[in-house]
Design an enzyme around this catalytic site. Structure first.
Site, PDB file in Angstrom:
ATOM      1  N   VAL A   1       0.863  -1.182   0.000  1.00 11.74           N
ATOM      2  CA  VAL A   1       0.000   0.000   0.000  1.00 11.74           C
ATOM      3  C   VAL A   1       0.901   1.234   0.000  1.00 11.74           C
ATOM      4  O   VAL A   1       1.810   1.347   0.835  1.00 11.74           O
ATOM      5  CB  VAL A   1      -0.892   0.008   1.263  1.00 11.74           C
ATOM      6  CG1 VAL A   1      -1.856   1.181   1.227  1.00 11.74           C
ATOM      7  CG2 VAL A   1      -1.651  -1.312   1.399  1.00 11.74           C
ATOM      8  N   CYS A   2       0.648   2.163  -0.908  1.00 10.56           N
ATOM      9  CA  CYS A   2       1.452   3.387  -0.953  1.00 10.56           C
ATOM     10  C   CYS A   2       1.240   4.185   0.329  1.00 10.56           C
ATOM     11  O   CYS A   2       0.110   4.583   0.654  1.00 10.56           O
ATOM     12  CB  CYS A   2       1.074   4.245  -2.156  1.00 10.56           C
ATOM     13  SG  CYS A   2       1.854   5.878  -2.086  1.00 10.56           S
ATOM     14  N   ILE A   3       2.321   4.440   1.029  1.00 14.80           N
ATOM     15  CA  ILE A   3       2.211   5.072   2.348  1.00 14.80           C
ATOM     16  C   ILE A   3       1.714   6.511   2.244  1.00 14.80           C
ATOM     17  O   ILE A   3       0.893   6.950   3.060  1.00 14.80           O
ATOM     18  CB  ILE A   3       3.555   4.962   3.113  1.00 14.80           C
ATOM     19  CG1 ILE A   3       3.391   5.442   4.557  1.00 14.80           C
ATOM     20  CG2 ILE A   3       4.662   5.708   2.406  1.00 14.80           C
ATOM     21  CD1 ILE A   3       4.555   5.061   5.440  1.00 14.80           C
TER      22      ILE A   3
ATOM     23  N   ALA B   1      -1.954   6.478   1.522  1.00  8.76           N
ATOM     24  CA  ALA B   1      -2.717   5.895   2.633  1.00  8.76           C
ATOM     25  C   ALA B   1      -2.837   6.866   3.805  1.00  8.76           C
ATOM     26  O   ALA B   1      -3.932   7.083   4.333  1.00  8.76           O
ATOM     27  CB  ALA B   1      -2.060   4.591   3.087  1.00  8.76           C
TER      28      ALA B   1
END
Lengths: 125, 130
Positions: free
Chosen positions: B77-79, B82
């Site tokens: 998940v792209c931080i 997110a």
């Protein structure tokens, strides 16, 4: 109109959304910057509504969203210098190549197909 | 063939997650390897551990978990995408002084650089967007 392309690269990022209605353009540009920081040769294609990103002056507005003009200015620092603009969209929005914030090569549909074929990885936003 | 998926649609809001899961299942059934699913843009909502869909709808978050459990597919998940949408794992939650967290393993917060790596590792990277 270009019929032959000198440039190819590792990654083509296709930007299809206008600056302010959504975060697509910002997040697409982020992906392009990160890829370039990781050593990829990145080309950008502004397609459809995405060419609105090239209208100068896309600053933060009253809504407090981040503007994209400053990000476009940063691209050169990341060695992203291959810019293509969908010629049919330029016509539709009555924009000329001289009106654009970045020097972009107008490309027709057949050339867009060549662009996609000449990049190993394509991300669409 | 080795595949990666990029999912950019929020679950239940658009078709993207449903289609990506169907594609993932079909790939694996055909004997291909699905290395990783990367969630970006509104796709990060697929990682919410608090998703509670009604029982007559597919549980998409559980379906992603199943891909990891059954096939070893990484769920990244792209931080940056997110965090701004309120999706934090325990570590980020503590770092930002929040109570509670909304992402847990097998989903992992990573940077966009991982997406670039994935694109370079796999034979095909396929995007599912609204």
């Amino acid at each position: 109109m270009s019929s032959s392309l000198a440039a190819n690269g590792d990654m083509l990022v296709i930007l299809r959304h206008a600056p302010h209605g959504s975060s697509w353009l910002r997040e697409g540009l982020d992906a392009a910057l990160v890829a370039a920081a990781f050593g990829q040769r990145v080309s950008l294609l502004f397609q459809g509504d995405g060419i609105m990103a090239l209208v100068p002056g896309q600053e933060p507005g009253a809504l407090g969203q981040k503007g994209t003009a400053a990000t476009l200015d940063m691209l050169a620092m990341y060695d992203i210098e291959s810019f293509y603009a969908d010629a049919s969209a330029l016509d539709r929005f009555d924009m000329a190549p001289d009106d654009l914030q970045l020097p972009s090569l107008p490309v027709d549909g057949a050339t867009i197909a060549q662009l996609i074929a000449s990049h190993r990885l394509v991300l669409t936003f | 063939m080795r595949y990666g998926l990029l999912v950019q649609g929020a679950p239940y809001s658009s078709q993207a997650s449903h289609s990506a899961l169907r594609f993932a299942t079909a790939l694996i059934a055909r004997g291909h390897q699905l290395e990783c699913v990367f969630f970006y843009h509104d796709g990060v909502y697929n990682a919410s551990r608090l998703a509670a869909p009604p029982q007559d709808e597919p549980h998409l978050v559980d379906a992603w978990r199943g891909l990891n459990a059954g096939h070893g597919t990484q769920l990244q998940v792209c931080i940056a995408a997110a965090l701004r949408r309120g999706l934090l794992d325990e570590r980020e939650s503590a770092r930002h002084g929040k109570t509670g967290h909304s992402i847990e393993p097998p989903f992992e917060l990573t940077g966009l650089g991982q997406l670039v790596d994935l694109g370079n590792q796999v034979d095909r990277l396929v995007t599912f967007a609204p």
